[in-house]
Design a protein around this motif. Structure first.
Motif, PDB file in Angstrom:
ATOM      1  N   ASP A 141       0.826  -1.213   0.000  1.00 47.03           N
ATOM      2  CA  ASP A 141       0.000   0.000   0.000  1.00 47.03           C
ATOM      3  C   ASP A 141       0.856   1.257   0.000  1.00 47.03           C
ATOM      4  N   ARG A 142       2.043   1.150   0.544  1.00 47.55           N
ATOM      5  CA  ARG A 142       2.972   2.272   0.589  1.00 47.55           C
ATOM      6  C   ARG A 142       4.376   1.764   0.261  1.00 47.55           C
ATOM      7  N   VAL A 143       5.078   2.546  -0.544  1.00 43.47           N
ATOM      8  CA  VAL A 143       6.503   2.318  -0.788  1.00 43.47           C
ATOM      9  C   VAL A 143       7.194   3.648  -0.536  1.00 43.47           C
ATOM     10  N   MET A 144       8.332   3.616   0.142  1.00 42.10           N
ATOM     11  CA  MET A 144       9.073   4.860   0.343  1.00 42.10           C
ATOM     12  C   MET A 144      10.548   4.643   0.053  1.00 42.10           C
ATOM     13  N   ALA A 145      11.183   5.722  -0.410  1.00 40.24           N
ATOM     14  CA  ALA A 145      12.619   5.738  -0.688  1.00 40.24           C
ATOM     15  C   ALA A 145      13.141   7.073  -0.186  1.00 40.24           C
ATOM     16  N   ASN A 146      13.872   7.042   0.913  1.00 42.04           N
ATOM     17  CA  ASN A 146      14.278   8.270   1.596  1.00 42.04           C
ATOM     18  C   ASN A 146      15.767   8.530   1.435  1.00 42.04           C
ATOM     19  N   TYR A 147      16.128   9.566   0.707  1.00 42.35           N
ATOM     20  CA  TYR A 147      17.517  10.009   0.576  1.00 42.35           C
ATOM     21  C   TYR A 147      18.452   8.886   0.119  1.00 42.35           C
ATOM     22  N   MET A 148      17.997   8.061  -0.793  1.00 38.61           N
ATOM     23  CA  MET A 148      18.845   6.945  -1.236  1.00 38.61           C
ATOM     24  C   MET A 148      18.785   6.718  -2.740  1.00 38.61           C
ATOM     25  N   PRO A 168      -2.844  -0.677  -6.888  1.00 40.77           N
ATOM     26  CA  PRO A 168      -3.433   0.444  -7.637  1.00 40.77           C
ATOM     27  C   PRO A 168      -3.979   1.524  -6.708  1.00 40.77           C
ATOM     28  N   GLY A 169      -3.666   2.765  -7.021  1.00 39.48           N
ATOM     29  CA  GLY A 169      -4.174   3.889  -6.254  1.00 39.48           C
ATOM     30  C   GLY A 169      -3.435   4.167  -4.970  1.00 39.48           C
ATOM     31  N   ARG A 170      -2.405   3.402  -4.668  1.00 39.04           N
ATOM     32  CA  ARG A 170      -1.657   3.599  -3.425  1.00 39.04           C
ATOM     33  C   ARG A 170      -0.446   4.514  -3.667  1.00 39.04           C
ATOM     34  N   LEU A 171       0.386   4.711  -2.651  1.00 40.76           N
ATOM     35  CA  LEU A 171       1.325   5.828  -2.656  1.00 40.76           C
ATOM     36  C   LEU A 171       2.788   5.396  -2.604  1.00 40.76           C
ATOM     37  N   PHE A 172       3.601   6.039  -3.458  1.00 38.26           N
ATOM     38  CA  PHE A 172       5.055   5.933  -3.416  1.00 38.26           C
ATOM     39  C   PHE A 172       5.605   7.302  -3.024  1.00 38.26           C
ATOM     40  N   GLN A 173       6.360   7.336  -1.903  1.00 37.53           N
ATOM     41  CA  GLN A 173       6.975   8.583  -1.445  1.00 37.53           C
ATOM     42  C   GLN A 173       8.485   8.516  -1.655  1.00 37.53           C
ATOM     43  N   LEU A 174       8.992   9.450  -2.458  1.00 37.34           N
ATOM     44  CA  LEU A 174      10.429   9.552  -2.704  1.00 37.34           C
ATOM     45  C   LEU A 174      10.904  10.876  -2.135  1.00 37.34           C
ATOM     46  N   THR A 175      11.801  10.820  -1.166  1.00 40.16           N
ATOM     47  CA  THR A 175      12.267  12.018  -0.467  1.00 40.16           C
ATOM     48  C   THR A 175      13.714  12.308  -0.859  1.00 40.16           C
ATOM     49  N   THR A 176      13.963  13.576  -1.196  1.00 38.38           N
ATOM     50  CA  THR A 176      15.296  13.989  -1.607  1.00 38.38           C
ATOM     51  C   THR A 176      15.469  15.477  -1.337  1.00 38.38           C
ATOM     52  N   SER A 299       9.488  15.858  -0.764  1.00 39.31           N
ATOM     53  CA  SER A 299       9.120  14.545  -1.263  1.00 39.31           C
ATOM     54  C   SER A 299       8.289  14.653  -2.549  1.00 39.31           C
ATOM     55  N   PHE A 300       8.427  13.629  -3.368  1.00 39.62           N
ATOM     56  CA  PHE A 300       7.496  13.410  -4.467  1.00 39.62           C
ATOM     57  C   PHE A 300       6.504  12.354  -4.005  1.00 39.62           C
ATOM     58  N   LEU A 301       5.227  12.681  -4.072  1.00 42.34           N
ATOM     59  CA  LEU A 301       4.163  11.734  -3.714  1.00 42.34           C
ATOM     60  C   LEU A 301       3.551  11.230  -5.009  1.00 42.34           C
ATOM     61  N   CYS A 302       3.763   9.955  -5.285  1.00 44.26           N
ATOM     62  CA  CYS A 302       3.435   9.382  -6.592  1.00 44.26           C
ATOM     63  C   CYS A 302       2.366   8.295  -6.451  1.00 44.26           C
ATOM     64  N   SER A 303       1.440   8.298  -7.392  1.00 46.49           N
ATOM     65  CA  SER A 303       0.407   7.242  -7.399  1.00 46.49           C
ATOM     66  C   SER A 303      -0.075   7.019  -8.812  1.00 46.49           C
TER      67      SER A 303
END
Length: 303
Positions: A141-148, A168-176, A299-303
């Motif tokens: 339901d959630r995937v995150m990638a923080n400073y990597m 489907p419809g869930r969230l990927f958070q990429l932080t940079t 962060s980029f919040l992607c779905s």
């Protein structure tokens, strides 16, 4: 953005003057074998960002708010490191699951130890973020990638894989970061390098320039229908040069100057570099009461 805005015209002008267009590029092997063969770099960064921040909301708190967790989600953390973020996030997933992936065995062992005994089921995987073949379709339901993300060998494959394992419809958070994040640290660093007539290849920006808040959205829009950019600021303030110097030397490998040792750059070189950097920091503290390091991130919040 309900927070203090640390940006000033002077800082914006300074960024254009001192931040190079070229940035350092490091392989996943370099990251695993040099930066993350233990947790010292992570430990120092995490400690300093917590103890010297001026934003009342921590970066971890900000990321947790972005994830908008109900408590039952299945979450995948790419490049989970020593599980510092996951430790704070875990109470928000009391009835969910956590999967942490990292390519560095040492920090993965630290993550496993840190989260040992929690009632939230945790799975730990040693691997690269561009190969999630061990994970099924529509699993999280959630995937995150923080400073990597700048360490990942194949970004196209990584984002394709994230899209596959994300429901489907869930969230990927990429932080940079933005390229000019921590500008004041780079200013004193480059000033010192210039005074030493240092090799030109050391005058580069942070490796996060590979995918930063400035250039990341177009890359992500190839894979996700919606990409929202959210920003966050903080300012670290040091009234004593010692914690800053530890942040500079251990947390950031002298702004990456000591990340890939050159045979011409011996310990005497770095001793002189630290001496010159420290002298500038002390001068600012004496004049203004503290030395500031302004962080522009988000962060980029992607779905």
């Amino acid at each position: 953005m309900d927070q203090t805005d640390f940006r000033t015209p002077a800082l914006d002008a300074l960024a254009k003057e001192i931040i190079p267009e070229q940035h350092f590029v490091f392989s996943a092997d370099t990251a695993r074998e040099r930066f993350f063969n233990d947790t010292r770099m992570l430990d120092v960064k995490q400690d300093v960002h917590n103890r010297f921040r001026t934003n009342p909301t921590s970066m971890v708190g900000y990321m947790i708010n972005n994830l908008a967790l109900a408590g039952t989600e299945d979450l995948l953390d790419l490049g989970c490191g020593n599980a510092f973020v996951l430790e704070h996030l875990r109470p928000h997933l009391a009835d969910g699951t956590i999967t942490g992936l990292d390519n560095a065995p040492a920090v993965l062992d630290a993550a496993r130890a840190r989260m040992h005994g929690t009632a939230t089921p945790c799975t730990w995987i040693e691997g690269s973020a561009d190969d999630l073949s061990m994970l099924g379709d529509d699993t999280f339901d959630r995937v995150m990638a923080n400073y990597m993300i700048h360490y990942v060998p194949d970004l196209d494959r990584c984002f394709t894989e994230v899209r596959r394992v994300l429901r489907p419809g869930r969230l990927f958070q990429l932080t940079t970061d933005r390229p000019d994040s921590m500008l004041e640290m780079y200013q004193v660093h480059f000033n010192a390098l210039k005074a030493m007539n240092a090799p030109t290849h050391l005058f580069k920006a942070t490796p996060k320039g590979r995918l930063s808040l400035e250039n990341g959205a177009p890359q992500l829009q190839k894979y996700f229908d919606r990409v929202k950019t959210v920003t966050w600021q903080d300012q670290l303030r040091f009234s004593d040069p010692d914690p800053f110097m530890r942040f500079y030397e251990v947390g950031h490998n002298h702004c990456c100057a000591s990340s890939e040792p050159d045979e011409r750059l011996d310990e005497a070189f770095f001793q002189e570099l630290r001496r010159l950097v420290r002298a500038q920091v002390v001068e600012v503290i004496d004049a203004h009461g503290h030395f500031s390091v302004t962080k522009y991130t988000g962060s980029f919040l992607c779905s």
